[in-house]
Write a protein that holds these residues in place. Structure first.
Motif, short mmCIF file in Angstrom:
data_model
loop_
_atom_site.label_atom_id
_atom_site.label_comp_id
_atom_site.label_asym_id
_atom_site.label_seq_id
_atom_site.Cartn_x
_atom_site.Cartn_y
_atom_site.Cartn_z
N ASN A 1 0.82 -1.21 0.00
CA ASN A 1 0.00 0.00 0.00
C ASN A 1 0.85 1.26 0.00
O ASN A 1 1.78 1.40 0.80
CB ASN A 1 -0.92 0.02 1.23
N ARG A 2 0.50 2.17 -0.92
CA ARG A 2 1.21 3.44 -1.02
C ARG A 2 0.58 4.48 -0.09
O ARG A 2 -0.56 4.34 0.35
CB ARG A 2 1.15 3.94 -2.47
N LEU A 3 1.35 5.52 0.21
CA LEU A 3 0.89 6.58 1.09
C LEU A 3 0.36 7.76 0.28
O LEU A 3 1.04 8.25 -0.61
CB LEU A 3 2.04 7.07 1.97
N THR A 4 -0.83 8.21 0.60
CA THR A 4 -1.38 9.40 -0.05
C THR A 4 -1.38 10.59 0.90
O THR A 4 -1.95 11.64 0.58
CB THR A 4 -2.82 9.14 -0.54
N THR A 5 -0.77 10.44 2.05
CA THR A 5 -0.60 11.54 3.00
C THR A 5 0.88 11.83 3.15
O THR A 5 1.65 10.96 3.54
CB THR A 5 -1.20 11.19 4.37
N ASP A 6 1.28 13.05 2.80
CA ASP A 6 2.68 13.46 2.95
C ASP A 6 2.87 14.12 4.31
O ASP A 6 1.91 14.34 5.05
CB ASP A 6 3.06 14.41 1.81
N GLU A 7 4.10 14.44 4.63
CA GLU A 7 4.41 15.09 5.90
C GLU A 7 5.53 16.11 5.70
O GLU A 7 6.24 16.06 4.70
CB GLU A 7 4.83 14.06 6.96
N TYR A 8 5.65 17.02 6.64
CA TYR A 8 6.82 17.90 6.64
C TYR A 8 7.35 18.03 8.06
O TYR A 8 6.61 17.94 9.04
CB TYR A 8 6.52 19.26 6.02
N TYR A 9 8.65 18.21 8.14
CA TYR A 9 9.36 18.33 9.41
C TYR A 9 9.86 19.75 9.55
O TYR A 9 10.53 20.27 8.66
CB TYR A 9 10.53 17.34 9.41
N VAL A 10 9.50 20.40 10.67
CA VAL A 10 9.98 21.76 10.93
C VAL A 10 11.26 21.66 11.74
O VAL A 10 11.27 21.13 12.86
CB VAL A 10 8.92 22.59 11.68
N VAL A 11 12.35 22.16 11.17
CA VAL A 11 13.67 21.93 11.75
C VAL A 11 13.80 22.50 13.15
O VAL A 11 14.26 21.81 14.08
CB VAL A 11 14.77 22.51 10.82
N ASP A 12 13.39 23.76 13.36
CA ASP A 12 13.60 24.36 14.68
C ASP A 12 12.63 23.85 15.74
O ASP A 12 12.87 24.00 16.94
CB ASP A 12 13.57 25.89 14.60
N GLU A 13 11.54 23.20 15.31
CA GLU A 13 10.59 22.61 16.25
C GLU A 13 10.88 21.14 16.52
O GLU A 13 10.39 20.58 17.49
CB GLU A 13 9.16 22.74 15.72
N ARG A 14 11.62 20.52 15.61
CA ARG A 14 11.88 19.07 15.66
C ARG A 14 10.56 18.30 15.76
O ARG A 14 10.38 17.41 16.59
CB ARG A 14 12.81 18.71 16.83
N LYS A 15 9.65 18.63 14.85
CA LYS A 15 8.31 18.04 14.87
C LYS A 15 7.80 17.85 13.46
O LYS A 15 8.10 18.65 12.57
CB LYS A 15 7.37 18.96 15.66
N PHE A 16 7.00 16.78 13.26
CA PHE A 16 6.40 16.46 11.97
C PHE A 16 4.94 16.88 11.92
O PHE A 16 4.24 16.83 12.93
CB PHE A 16 6.48 14.95 11.69
N TYR A 17 4.47 17.27 10.73
CA TYR A 17 3.09 17.62 10.49
C TYR A 17 2.62 16.90 9.23
O TYR A 17 3.40 16.71 8.30
CB TYR A 17 2.92 19.13 10.31
N THR A 18 1.35 16.52 9.18
CA THR A 18 0.83 15.79 8.03
C THR A 18 0.26 16.74 6.98
O THR A 18 -0.17 17.86 7.28
CB THR A 18 -0.27 14.80 8.43
N ILE A 19 0.29 16.29 5.70
CA ILE A 19 -0.27 17.02 4.57
C ILE A 19 -1.17 16.05 3.81
O ILE A 19 -0.70 15.02 3.33
CB ILE A 19 0.83 17.50 3.62
N SER A 20 -2.43 16.36 3.69
CA SER A 20 -3.35 15.47 2.98
C SER A 20 -3.29 15.72 1.48
O SER A 20 -2.84 16.77 1.02
CB SER A 20 -4.78 15.64 3.49
N GLY A 21 -3.74 14.73 0.71
CA GLY A 21 -3.87 14.90 -0.72
C GLY A 21 -2.61 14.65 -1.52
O GLY A 21 -2.43 15.23 -2.59
N GLY A 22 -1.74 13.77 -1.03
CA GLY A 22 -0.53 13.44 -1.78
C GLY A 22 -0.82 12.56 -2.97
O GLY A 22 -1.91 11.99 -3.10
N ALA A 23 0.17 12.43 -3.85
CA ALA A 23 -0.02 11.63 -5.07
C ALA A 23 0.08 10.14 -4.83
O ALA A 23 -0.40 9.34 -5.62
CB ALA A 23 1.00 12.06 -6.13
#
Length: 198
Positions: A127-149
């Motif tokens: 199964n592939r992932l359709t939800t991407d994420e980004y990491y904020v460097v100064d927060e050292r935390k990940f956030y999700t992004i919906s609608g990926g390819a």
């Protein structure tokens, strides 16, 4: 040996590169390829033995290691590696999803924050992932992004307009290569489909 050649030195347990003067040079601090650091760190017992992960050198000098496959499953872990001390730290606020065979692209937003955008990959072998994420460097935390390819083995290239061009890959583990092309806007986390695909 030829200049630029990479080899494994069994006496030290390190990967080495031959320089122009013919002298071997340790490459433990190099993060220009996916697996060099992780191979050594795994051999030293500092990291699990993984493949399909990403390594990204951050502006503060740390290396962000995300996801991967350890032979029995895909991982939702992320680590920070300090090349100066050879120390590895497991991030408490790691990725939301298990992920391997994705891309990780470093970019600076218009507000000055550095982020690493994690696109695509597989959540498990089928199964592939359709939800991407980004990491904020100064927060050292990940956030999700919906609608990926939802692709793996694709490319993700940062352009001068601060958009990431995502091309190709596979949208199905058993399917043909994907000809989808889209732009990811780093500043507002939006996806723009590109009408002309290759």
């Amino acid at each position: 040996s030829n200049s630029g050649e990479i080899y494994y030195d069994s006496s030290t347990g390190k990967l080495k590169a031959i320089e122009n003067n013919g002298a071997p040079q340790d490459i433990i601090k190099s993060a220009t390829t996916r697996n060099l650091n992780v191979m050594e760190l795994s051999a030293a017992g500092l990291l699990p033995n993984i493949t399909g992960h990403t390594t990204t050198t951050l502006p503060d000098g740390y290396v962000l290691i995300v996801g991967g496959y350890n032979g029995s499953g895909h991982l939702s872990r992320a680590y920070l590696y300090d090349p100066n001390t050879n120390a590895v730290q497991l991030l408490e606020n790691g990725p939301t999803y298990t992920r391997a065979y994705h891309t990780a692209t470093l970019a600076q937003r218009s507000d000055g924050k550095w982020v690493v955008v994690i696109i695509g990959g597989l959540v498990n072998p089928a199964n592939r992932l359709t939800t991407d994420e980004y990491y904020v460097v100064d927060e050292r935390k990940f956030y999700t992004i919906s609608g990926g390819a939802g692709v793996r083995y694709h490319t993700a290239t940062l352009l001068k307009n601060n958009k990431i061009l995502v091309c190709g890959g596979e949208s199905s583990p058993a399917g043909p290569p994907d000809n989808a092309t889209y732009l990811y806007d780093v500043n507002n986390d939006s996806r723009i489909n590109v009408a002309d695909s290759y």
